[in-house]
Design a protein around this motif. Sequence first.
Motif, PDB file in Angstrom:
ATOM      1  N   GLY A   1       0.825  -1.188   0.000  1.00  0.00           N
ATOM      2  CA  GLY A   1       0.000   0.000   0.000  1.00  0.00           C
ATOM      3  C   GLY A   1       0.864   1.244   0.000  1.00  0.00           C
ATOM      4  N   GLY A   2       0.305   2.363   0.437  1.00  0.00           N
ATOM      5  CA  GLY A   2       1.019   3.625   0.371  1.00  0.00           C
ATOM      6  C   GLY A   2       2.422   3.554   0.936  1.00  0.00           C
ATOM      7  N   ASN A   3       2.540   3.323   2.245  1.00  0.00           N
ATOM      8  CA  ASN A   3       3.842   3.236   2.912  1.00  0.00           C
ATOM      9  C   ASN A   3       3.935   1.976   3.772  1.00  0.00           C
ATOM     10  OD1 ASN A   3       5.117   5.742   2.024  1.00  0.00           O
ATOM     11  ND2 ASN A   3       3.528   6.775   3.227  1.00  0.00           N
ATOM     12  N   TYR A   4       3.426   0.892   3.272  1.00  0.00           N
ATOM     13  CA  TYR A   4       3.476  -0.360   4.013  1.00  0.00           C
ATOM     14  C   TYR A   4       3.498  -1.534   3.045  1.00  0.00           C
ATOM     15  CZ  TYR A   4      -1.550  -0.801   3.115  1.00  0.00           C
ATOM     16  OH  TYR A   4      -2.773  -0.898   2.515  1.00  0.00           O
ATOM     17  N   THR A   5       3.795  -2.691   3.595  1.00  0.00           N
ATOM     18  CA  THR A   5       3.873  -3.924   2.828  1.00  0.00           C
ATOM     19  C   THR A   5       3.133  -5.018   3.591  1.00  0.00           C
ATOM     20  OG1 THR A   5       6.086  -3.258   2.084  1.00  0.00           O
ATOM     21  CG2 THR A   5       5.451  -5.549   1.686  1.00  0.00           C
ATOM     22  N   CYS A   6       2.464  -5.895   2.872  1.00  0.00           N
ATOM     23  CA  CYS A   6       1.768  -7.013   3.488  1.00  0.00           C
ATOM     24  C   CYS A   6       2.075  -8.298   2.731  1.00  0.00           C
ATOM     25  CB  CYS A   6       0.252  -6.805   3.484  1.00  0.00           C
ATOM     26  SG  CYS A   6      -0.342  -5.429   4.490  1.00  0.00           S
ATOM     27  N   GLY A   7       1.970  -9.398   3.434  1.00  0.00           N
ATOM     28  CA  GLY A   7       2.113 -10.698   2.809  1.00  0.00           C
ATOM     29  C   GLY A   7       1.223 -11.709   3.491  1.00  0.00           C
ATOM     30  N   VAL A   8       0.986 -12.804   2.797  1.00  0.00           N
ATOM     31  CA  VAL A   8       0.280 -13.941   3.377  1.00  0.00           C
ATOM     32  C   VAL A   8       1.270 -15.087   3.478  1.00  0.00           C
ATOM     33  CG1 VAL A   8      -1.604 -15.593   3.143  1.00  0.00           C
ATOM     34  CG2 VAL A   8      -1.923 -13.237   2.384  1.00  0.00           C
ATOM     35  N   ARG A   9       1.465 -15.567   4.707  1.00  0.00           N
ATOM     36  CA  ARG A   9       2.385 -16.676   4.896  1.00  0.00           C
ATOM     37  C   ARG A   9       1.743 -17.989   4.447  1.00  0.00           C
ATOM     38  NH1 ARG A   9       6.930 -15.344   7.172  1.00  0.00           N
ATOM     39  NH2 ARG A   9       7.112 -13.518   8.553  1.00  0.00           N
ATOM     40  N   VAL A  10       2.589 -18.946   4.105  1.00  0.00           N
ATOM     41  CA  VAL A  10       2.096 -20.282   3.812  1.00  0.00           C
ATOM     42  C   VAL A  10       1.313 -20.767   5.027  1.00  0.00           C
ATOM     43  CG1 VAL A  10       2.747 -22.652   3.312  1.00  0.00           C
ATOM     44  CG2 VAL A  10       4.015 -20.776   2.253  1.00  0.00           C
ATOM     45  N   GLY A  11       0.070 -21.135   4.819  1.00  0.00           N
ATOM     46  CA  GLY A  11      -0.821 -21.461   5.928  1.00  0.00           C
ATOM     47  C   GLY A  11      -1.894 -20.421   6.128  1.00  0.00           C
ATOM     48  N   GLY A  12      -1.713 -19.208   5.517  1.00  0.00           N
ATOM     49  CA  GLY A  12      -2.785 -18.227   5.510  1.00  0.00           C
ATOM     50  C   GLY A  12      -2.671 -17.069   6.462  1.00  0.00           C
TER      51      GLY A  12
END
Length: 296
Positions: free
Chosen positions: A171-182
């Motif tokens: 997003g604007g000034n952040y990062t997200c992820g989904v780990r294996v397993g959700g």
Amino acid sequence: GENCDDFGGFASLAAADDYTCGLTAQGIIHCWGDDPSRFQELPAAESFSQLSGGAEFLCGLRTDGTVGCWGRCLSGICDPPGFDDFTAVSAGRGHACGLRTDGTIVCWGANGAGQTDVLAGNYRKLALGYYHSCGLGVDGVITCWGRDAEGQRAPLADPEFAAGFQDLAAGGNYTCGVRVGGQPVCFGQRQADWEVFGVETPGQAHFLAAGDDDVCIVRPDFTAYCSRDAILLGDARVTTLAAGRSHVCGLALAGATWCWGSNGDGQSTVPAFAATAPPVCGNGRVEPAGGEACDD
């Protein structure tokens, strides 16, 4: 235009700042919201497979593997590299990047924070924030480059933290992820602790969508949850979410297009030929255009 007798539904969406664009199954682009005239020169005769929106520009992946960008053409943003083997495109505030079939990423446009200085890797997905860029490697490792003032890259310096991801969003000034397993994880302005969104856990995530103010997850059963104001899409099932500055749009399994959130420029007012109000439940502030508040 809105005279779309042959409209068969949108296949994908792109949202950014105060506008939204939808891509039909036929590869045709429709945009609504703030100053759609900026995209008035979109090539109607060309066919696209994916869109991504920047601050005042739009990029599209053509079905022939090339990329085009339109709108306010600053810092060379409307002059992407001429490769014909792109598989995805993503737009940031003033830069864009494309993923190629060989797993490399190339970026162009504004580079004041090093957001186009790609770090080498074998990538399978890319995502851009305002001034940073990220790639998800085939090995499940997230790598980012560019701005880090809000910590949108810092946690990735720990190899153990950076590994084990199956999805990526920025997003604007952040990062997200989904780990294996959700398990969804965010860092930067949107911290990893989901309690900042007023919920202990949003549940397992199938994939993510990230905007300026909203982080949304789609669960394995295709129900959705968006962070800001704890918006739940009731019993709705969505296949796609796209988040802009303060609005979100989604595609339902049944084919309808929904938008909710800020609507000062009409970015949440879906064209009549594609609109159906979703069962959005929240605090009453974020509702679909024309929709009714849910009974809490």
